[in-house]
Write an enzyme that holds these catalytic residues in place. Structure first.
Site: not given
Length: 442
Positions: A65, A276-277, A330-332, A356, A358-359
């Site tokens: 989000e 992994p999420r 994370l964030g990569e 998602n 879209i990435e």
């Protein structure tokens, strides 16, 4: 207010107070894996260190989000607005602290926990922040949040909103309580005309079609060249590279079966990037992949903490080519996607639904997910129609699609992506009329 809603809200409040100790136990137990869950506990009860009067409030429950909210938040910051971002999970909070570190240091943006679902916690939150409006990202319907905002005179909007078909069916079986709560939002900024029709059908007021904000999501400049450099370092320029992103519990065995089949049957051994999420799963997935016989390289131990092409190019050459790179960071995501030829997006092989897409599409990567696409109805239906995305039913079909049955061109993907971008500008343009309508309906 209808009697059934009044009764429901009363029961909701009683249950939250009765089970509040269990909520704290839940946070404590999650905190054993991620200590941030147990920090700033006072914020969850509406106690904040500093006020930030007249801010725009953005609620982004977790990482996904927040990522969808980034272009919108940046647009507000560019206008000189102050922002308070609330989260429930550490992943979202860390990403906000990373992306908006400069604004946080300048005091223009606060990043805090969202209050727990009690009226007194929200009263304290509104005393501290007095937001001029609130924007709740994606599918978040919290009754006390909605009612407390209305009581405080804060126009609260659903933002980047969709009403999935499964949610509609579920709501029809639950006395229509969630739609009754949604009617008390000040309005909704929704992803498509279809979503507008669905919200209108349950009497949500003040609806504006603004598209999908994630199409405007910025791509960190350093991650793409770092991904290309990592692919060279992995000696994978001549290997098919498959990313499996945002994988969740319940579908790992399916991916493992497909990976084994591809490694056993492909003339050129593919490389898999397994992401992994949730960070709590990093160790579990590493152990499982190793136990299944894969040669696994961990991003956290093999690559520099701060990614850059230059830093990766200075690494010692690999002595053994791995089967799998575990994306335990994370964030990569764009770093991992930059390495890939095709992308599998997780969640679609379990009932909770796909994440998602879209990435990868932003980097012109063909996308495959499982059949449970109800969570991403928009834009998946449109992406599938454009030939940019597709679904697999099982491991065999996933293997077939990854090994050549699904080959959209970069131009086809780019055409689809370009046709759906611009949601941030549409939302900013719609906001004045939405606020005016919210004021007249108050």
């Amino acid at each position: 207010m209808p009697l059934k809603l009044r009764v429901f809200l009363g029961l909701w409040s009683v249950l939250w107070h009765l089970f509040l100790p269990l909520v704290l136990v839940y946070l404590y137990r999650r905190g054993r894996k991620d200590t941030l869950y147990n920090q700033f506990i006072g914020e969850r009860f509406g106690r904040y260190a500093q006020p930030l009067r007249g801010a725009i409030w953005v609620h982004a429950v977790s990482l996904g989000e927040l990522r969808s909210a980034v272009p919108m938040i940046q647009a507000f910051l560019d206008r000189g607005e102050k922002i308070v971002v609330t989260h429930f999970t550490p992943a979202g909070r860390r990403e906000t602290e990373k992306v908006f570190a400069r604004e946080i240091e300048a005091g223009q943006l606060h990043c805090v926990w969202v209050p727990l679902e009690t009226s007194w916690a929200y009263r304290a939150f509104f005393r501290n922040y007095t937001p001029k409006l609130g924007l709740v990202m994606e599918i978040e319907i919290w009754p006390r949040m909605v009612m407390a905002s209305k009581r405080a005179g804060v126009p609260l909007f659903m933002c980047n909103a969709q009403y999935p078909s499964k949610s509609i069916v579920k709501d029809q079986k639950s006395f229509g309580l969630r739609p009754a709560v949604m009617q008390h939002y000040a309005g909704a900024f929704v992803k498509s005309d279809l979503q507008a029709e669905r919200f209108a059908a349950v009497n949500v007021p003040n609806i504006h079609v603004t598209g999908e904000l994630r199409f405007d999501q910025p791509i960190p400049d350093h991650l793409l060249p770092a991904g290309h450099a990592a692919r060279r370092w992995l000696n994978a320029n001549e290997r098919p590279v498959i990313s499996l992103g945002s994988t969740v519990e319940g579908e790992d065995q399916l991916y493992i079966d497909a990976m084994k089949k591809m490694l056993a049957t492909s003339e050129v051994k593919p490389l898999f990037i397994y992401i992994p999420r949730r960070p709590e799963r990093f160790e579990e997935i590493y152990d499982r992949l190793c136990g299944e016989g894969f040669s696994v390289l961990r991003r956290s131990s093999a690559l520099p903490d701060t990614l850059s092409a230059a830093a990766i190019e200075q690494l010692e050459p690999l002595t053994e080519e791995p089967d799998v790179v575990l994306g335990d960071s994370l964030g990569e995501m764009y770093f991992y996607l930059a390495m890939a030829d095709k992308s599998v997006v997780g969640g679609g092989f379990v009932p909770a639904g796909a994440h998602n897409i879209i990435e990868p599409l932003a980097l012109k990567k063909p996308v495959i997910t499982g059949p449970e696409t109800w969570t991403i109805e928009y834009p998946f239906v449109e992406a599938e129609a454009a030939g940019a995305a597709c679904t697999a039913e099982d491991a065999d079909e996933l293997t077939e699609l990854l090994t050549g049955a699904f080959t959209p061109s970069a131009q086809e993907i780019d055409d689809f992506f370009s046709a759906h971008a611009g949601g941030t500008a549409k939302l900013m343009a719609a906001l004045p009329a939405a606020l005016e309508a919210a004021g007249s309906n108050a």
